[in-house]
Design a protein around this motif. Structure first.
Motif, PDB file in Angstrom:
ATOM      1  N   UNK A  41       0.837  -1.198   0.000  1.00 19.87           N
ATOM      2  CA  UNK A  41       0.000   0.000   0.000  1.00 19.87           C
ATOM      3  C   UNK A  41       0.875   1.253   0.000  1.00 19.87           C
ATOM      4  N   UNK A  42       1.929   1.225   0.827  1.00 15.73           N
ATOM      5  CA  UNK A  42       2.847   2.368   0.881  1.00 15.73           C
ATOM      6  C   UNK A  42       3.565   2.534  -0.448  1.00 15.73           C
ATOM      7  N   UNK A  43       3.925   1.429  -1.080  1.00 20.55           N
ATOM      8  CA  UNK A  43       4.615   1.470  -2.366  1.00 20.55           C
ATOM      9  C   UNK A  43       3.751   2.150  -3.432  1.00 20.55           C
ATOM     10  N   UNK A  44       2.471   1.806  -3.462  1.00 17.36           N
ATOM     11  CA  UNK A  44       1.547   2.424  -4.419  1.00 17.36           C
ATOM     12  C   UNK A  44       1.375   3.911  -4.122  1.00 17.36           C
ATOM     13  N   UNK A  45       1.343   4.245  -2.817  1.00 15.69           N
ATOM     14  CA  UNK A  45       1.214   5.655  -2.421  1.00 15.69           C
ATOM     15  C   UNK A  45       2.403   6.461  -2.934  1.00 15.69           C
ATOM     16  N   UNK A  46       3.616   5.955  -2.720  1.00 18.43           N
ATOM     17  CA  UNK A  46       4.812   6.669  -3.162  1.00 18.43           C
ATOM     18  C   UNK A  46       4.879   6.750  -4.679  1.00 18.43           C
ATOM     19  N   UNK A  47       4.442   5.702  -5.362  1.00 16.61           N
ATOM     20  CA  UNK A  47       4.437   5.726  -6.824  1.00 16.61           C
ATOM     21  C   UNK A  47       3.487   6.805  -7.340  1.00 16.61           C
ATOM     22  N   UNK A  48       2.280   6.859  -6.772  1.00 10.63           N
ATOM     23  CA  UNK A  48       1.286   7.843  -7.222  1.00 10.63           C
ATOM     24  C   UNK A  48       1.741   9.266  -6.954  1.00 10.63           C
ATOM     25  N   UNK A  54       5.840  14.729 -10.622  1.00 12.02           N
ATOM     26  CA  UNK A  54       6.406  14.863 -11.958  1.00 12.02           C
ATOM     27  C   UNK A  54       5.495  15.698 -12.863  1.00 12.02           C
ATOM     28  N   UNK A  55       4.196  15.455 -12.758  1.00 12.34           N
ATOM     29  CA  UNK A  55       3.223  16.239 -13.530  1.00 12.34           C
ATOM     30  C   UNK A  55       3.304  17.715 -13.141  1.00 12.34           C
ATOM     31  N   UNK A  56       3.420  17.986 -11.842  1.00 17.03           N
ATOM     32  CA  UNK A  56       3.503  19.371 -11.368  1.00 17.03           C
ATOM     33  C   UNK A  56       4.780  20.059 -11.829  1.00 17.03           C
ATOM     34  N   UNK A  88      10.611  18.564  -8.231  1.00 13.56           N
ATOM     35  CA  UNK A  88      11.632  17.608  -8.683  1.00 13.56           C
ATOM     36  C   UNK A  88      12.179  16.849  -7.474  1.00 13.56           C
ATOM     37  N   UNK A  89      12.469  17.601  -6.400  1.00 14.62           N
ATOM     38  CA  UNK A  89      12.965  16.966  -5.178  1.00 14.62           C
ATOM     39  C   UNK A  89      11.938  15.990  -4.621  1.00 14.62           C
TER      40      UNK A  89
END
Length: 202
Positions: A41-48, A54-56, A88-89
């Motif tokens: 669940x945490x992995x998906x959170x960090x990916x999203x 990146x979009x921002x 970016x950071x």
């Protein structure tokens, strides 16, 4: 082995799973599986969030940095650069956390794995201070080019101080609410983990 059996008994007593304490390996498997579920669940959170950051980056780069609009002031463009750097950071750090969870080794000593798990729920963990760089850089950008809702007839220092109060009040409230909601949601699991850690350290 005795410590592990005692620790697994602690987990079985506090876990919602009805595992048999006579089979510590089965209880250990249940614990590892629960750890994996939470890490996924945490992995998906960090990916999203990495994707969002990146979009921002591209959004603010186009809106405030390379936008040819002559009405954009130099301060607004510098603020835009700050936003881009901050996102970016953020994207880099969230992606790093995602990658760490993607290659996490569950065959290491149980005590090491459990201590890492409890570290995630500490309000002032190392990860917290690393991620703090994002709102700090965003705040610098906002201070360089304050939002238009702040009265322009105020002295510059007053506008900046007002912005600091509003910005950090919102950040602190959001952070505290998020922390306690997450901790409350995971309290039964954390209690089990802390109980096992105490048993293993005896």
């Amino acid at each position: 082995m005795i410590k592990k059996q005692k620790a697994m008994k602690t987990f079985s007593n506090k876990s919602t799973d009805n595992q048999s304490v006579d089979n510590p390996d089965r209880s250990l498997d249940s614990l590892i599986n629960e750890l994996k579920e939470k890490d996924e669940k945490a992995r998906k959170f960090f990916r999203n969030f990495s994707i969002l950051m990146t979009v921002l980056v591209f959004f603010y780069f186009g809106l405030l940095v390379i936008n040819p609009d002559n009405e954009l002031t130099i301060n607004q463009r510098i603020a835009g650069i700050c936003y881009v750097i901050a996102f970016i950071a953020g994207a880099f750090m969230y992606r790093k956390e995602y990658n760490k969870l993607s290659i996490k080794n569950y065959n290491r000593p149980l005590l090491t794995i459990l201590k890492e798990q409890t570290e995630k729920f500490r309000i002032f963990s190392k990860r917290f201070f690393k991620l703090l760089i994002v709102p700090v850089i965003l705040n610098i950008g906002l201070s360089i080019a304050p939002p238009r809702y702040i009265p322009t007839d105020w002295p510059q220092m007053k506008r900046i101080l007002f912005l600091q109060v509003v910005f950090w009040t919102v950040m602190i409230i959001a952070g505290v609410i998020g922390y306690f909601v997450t901790r409350k949601k995971n309290k039964p699991f954390l209690d089990s983990i802390n109980g096992i850690i105490k048993d293993l350290e005896k």
